[in-house]
Design a protein around this motif. Structure first.
Motif, short mmCIF file in Angstrom:
data_model
loop_
_atom_site.label_atom_id
_atom_site.label_comp_id
_atom_site.label_asym_id
_atom_site.label_seq_id
_atom_site.Cartn_x
_atom_site.Cartn_y
_atom_site.Cartn_z
N VAL A 161 0.95 -1.14 0.07
CA VAL A 161 -0.09 -0.15 0.08
C VAL A 161 0.83 1.17 0.20
CG1 VAL A 161 -1.79 1.53 1.10
CG2 VAL A 161 -1.88 -1.09 1.34
N ASP A 162 0.62 2.01 -0.98
CA ASP A 162 1.31 3.29 -1.03
C ASP A 162 0.50 4.28 -0.36
OD1 ASP A 162 3.19 2.22 -2.43
OD2 ASP A 162 2.71 3.11 -4.46
N TRP A 163 1.00 5.31 0.33
CA TRP A 163 0.17 6.41 1.28
C TRP A 163 0.57 7.71 0.87
CZ3 TRP A 163 -3.56 4.70 4.56
CH2 TRP A 163 -3.52 3.15 5.07
N GLU A 164 -0.28 8.55 0.85
CA GLU A 164 -0.12 10.02 0.49
C GLU A 164 -0.94 10.87 1.52
OE1 GLU A 164 -0.66 12.44 -3.40
OE2 GLU A 164 0.40 10.51 -3.79
N ASN A 165 -0.30 11.65 2.28
CA ASN A 165 -1.20 12.60 3.33
C ASN A 165 -2.32 11.70 4.17
OD1 ASN A 165 0.43 14.87 2.44
ND2 ASN A 165 -1.10 14.98 0.73
N GLY A 166 -1.89 10.72 4.45
CA GLY A 166 -2.41 9.84 5.20
C GLY A 166 -3.80 9.11 4.57
N VAL A 167 -3.67 8.81 3.22
CA VAL A 167 -4.74 8.08 2.60
C VAL A 167 -4.22 7.19 1.67
CG1 VAL A 167 -6.70 9.75 2.82
CG2 VAL A 167 -5.26 9.66 0.65
N ASP A 168 -4.58 6.12 1.38
CA ASP A 168 -4.10 4.93 0.40
C ASP A 168 -4.20 5.42 -0.91
OD1 ASP A 168 -6.40 2.69 -0.45
OD2 ASP A 168 -6.74 3.89 1.38
N THR A 169 -3.20 5.46 -1.83
CA THR A 169 -3.41 6.04 -3.37
C THR A 169 -3.37 4.68 -4.24
OG1 THR A 169 -1.08 6.70 -3.25
CG2 THR A 169 -2.87 8.26 -2.63
N PHE A 170 -2.50 3.53 -3.74
CA PHE A 170 -2.43 2.46 -4.40
C PHE A 170 -2.15 1.22 -3.60
CE2 PHE A 170 0.61 -0.82 -6.09
CZ PHE A 170 0.01 -1.12 -7.43
N ALA A 171 -3.09 0.22 -3.90
CA ALA A 171 -3.24 -1.08 -3.13
C ALA A 171 -2.88 -2.31 -3.83
CB ALA A 171 -4.23 -0.84 -1.99
N SER A 172 -1.88 -2.98 -3.80
CA SER A 172 -1.80 -4.34 -4.63
C SER A 172 -1.63 -5.62 -3.29
CB SER A 172 -0.75 -4.27 -5.46
OG SER A 172 -0.67 -5.65 -6.16
N ILE A 173 -2.75 -6.29 -3.82
CA ILE A 173 -2.77 -7.48 -2.84
C ILE A 173 -2.95 -8.98 -3.41
CG2 ILE A 173 -4.20 -5.92 -1.41
CD1 ILE A 173 -6.59 -8.11 -1.58
N ALA A 174 -2.72 -9.97 -2.53
CA ALA A 174 -2.63 -11.02 -2.99
C ALA A 174 -3.44 -11.85 -1.86
CB ALA A 174 -1.23 -12.15 -3.28
N ALA A 175 -4.53 -12.69 -2.02
CA ALA A 175 -5.26 -13.29 -1.12
C ALA A 175 -5.52 -14.78 -1.34
CB ALA A 175 -6.76 -12.66 -1.06
N ARG A 176 -5.62 -15.66 -0.57
CA ARG A 176 -6.29 -17.01 -0.67
C ARG A 176 -7.70 -17.26 -0.02
NH1 ARG A 176 -2.19 -18.78 1.92
NH2 ARG A 176 -0.81 -19.28 0.23
N PHE A 177 -8.59 -17.52 -0.91
CA PHE A 177 -9.92 -18.31 -0.89
C PHE A 177 -9.54 -19.67 -0.74
CE2 PHE A 177 -10.43 -13.66 -2.32
CZ PHE A 177 -11.78 -13.27 -1.66
N PRO A 178 -10.79 -20.21 -0.19
CA PRO A 178 -10.81 -21.87 -0.13
C PRO A 178 -10.54 -22.60 -1.29
CG PRO A 178 -12.58 -20.84 1.30
CD PRO A 178 -11.88 -19.69 0.44
N SER A 179 -10.97 -22.03 -2.37
CA SER A 179 -10.67 -22.97 -3.45
C SER A 179 -9.99 -22.35 -4.87
CB SER A 179 -12.12 -23.58 -3.87
OG SER A 179 -12.82 -22.46 -4.78
N PHE A 180 -9.43 -20.94 -4.47
CA PHE A 180 -8.66 -20.21 -5.53
C PHE A 180 -8.03 -19.08 -4.96
CE2 PHE A 180 -12.82 -18.08 -4.81
CZ PHE A 180 -12.41 -16.76 -4.98
N ASP A 181 -7.03 -18.59 -5.83
CA ASP A 181 -6.23 -18.01 -5.32
C ASP A 181 -6.71 -16.18 -5.80
OD1 ASP A 181 -4.28 -19.10 -3.79
OD2 ASP A 181 -3.19 -19.41 -5.41
N TYR A 182 -6.39 -15.04 -5.49
CA TYR A 182 -6.79 -13.76 -5.87
C TYR A 182 -5.75 -12.72 -5.89
CZ TYR A 182 -9.35 -9.46 -5.54
OH TYR A 182 -9.73 -8.09 -5.56
#
Length: 321
Positions: free
Chosen positions: A203-224
């Motif tokens: 997450v990139d922050w600018e003046n206290g708010v997120d301006t870019f957020a890239s995530i990877a997550a795991r769900f029960p049967s797939f990746d995200y």
């Protein structure tokens, strides 16, 4: 039993003026009758498409109006929980802009207030009312792309205006709350699954708010994998990768504004494209709300669903630190 809902809008926001106000006016079994604003200049455009509109110069007077059945709330994010609760206690149905809250636990209190009031309260998560998302869920369920293994999602626009509420931490601004709700919630809606883990979050922050957020997550049967940004060129797309095919939504969130709503299913060299050039998810959302409030129909996006998306947002913030 009433045959239509009398709607009021709590605040003369630009989005309410351009999209939701006209949608309430156009939707079947609904009527826009009131607005809360202390500015006659801001009220004038609403009165232009809703003749006879009553204008209240205070929010409390607005909620005390017995001729209002349902309230639409387009206020800044940090005010959503407070005014949804007040509207429910005033005996109104409530449709509140997303995100419904700033933390999942806050929605528990709104669920209790909803049940006590015996009224419908929901987040204005309009995309689940669009036929492209119902088609996507049905295609996945029937095995059109085989076994789902991966979901990719991206949503961005450019807004570096420091005066805009989306760029103010004190109003609950930032890209994750503004548009992360879309890329996280749509995945949950189509698959019916909940995230088990946020594997990574940059997450990139600018003046206290997120301006870019890239995530990877795991769900029960797939990746995200998903990203949102308020500092990139406008873009939106969601892709579901299966063992037998790929399903892609090319205008998943701003249908008719960003482009035509299309769903493409690719299996080998064969591509089948479904199109919805005219569907208006704002009008469909209001009509679904009216039917649920008046007839008791199931609502596609209850607060319990919104709590799940907010839980995922909370998980992203926790992982990002």
């Amino acid at each position: 039993m009433a045959d239509h809902l009398r709607w009021g809008i709590l605040g003369a926001a630009k989005f309410a003026r351009e999209f939701m106000g006209p949608a309430i006016h156009a939707a079947r079994r609904g009527e826009l009758v009131a607005l809360a604003t202390s500015s006659p200049e801001k009220a004038a455009p609403f009165a232009a498409f809703a003749p006879g509109l009553r204008v209240h110069d205070s929010y409390d007077a607005f909620l005390a109006d017995p001729e209002i059945d349902a309230v639409y709330i387009p206020l800044p994010n940090h005010l959503h929980v407070e005014w949804t609760d007040k509207a429910l206690k005033a005996g109104k149905h409530v449709l509140c802009e997303k995100p419904m809250a700033l933390a999942a636990g806050e929605i528990d209190g709104l669920i209790a207030a909803r049940d006590t009031a015996g009224k419908l309260a929901a987040e204005a998560y309009m995309i689940v009312h669009h036929p492209q998302w119902h088609k996507a869920r049905a295609l996945l369920a029937e095995g059109a792309i085989g076994t789902l293994r991966m979901v990719d999602a991206g949503f961005s626009f450019f807004n570096d205006d420091g005066g805009n509420i989306r760029n103010k931490p004190e109003t609950g601004g930032g890209g994750i709350r503004d548009i992360g709700v879309y890329i996280y919630g749509c995945t949950r809606f189509v698959t019916g699954e909940e995230p088990e883990e946020i594997v990574s979050a940059r997450v990139d922050w600018e003046n206290g708010v997120d301006t870019f957020a890239s995530i990877a997550a795991r769900f029960p049967s797939f990746d995200y994998a998903g990203y949102v940004s308020t500092r990139l060129s406008p873009y939106q797309e969601v892709t579901f990768h299966g063992t037998d095919g790929v399903m892609k939504l090319t205008t998943p969130f701003n249908a008719r504004v960003f482009g035509e709503a299309r769903l493409e299913v690719r299996r080998g060299m064969e591509v089948v494209t479904h199109r919805w050039p005219q569907a208006d998810h704002y009008v469909l959302q209001v009509e679904a709300f009216n039917a649920s409030a008046l007839d008791g129909d199931d609502y596609p996006c209850p607060l319990e669903f919104s709590r799940g998306t907010q839980r995922m947002i909370d998980m992203v913030f926790a992982k990002a630190g």
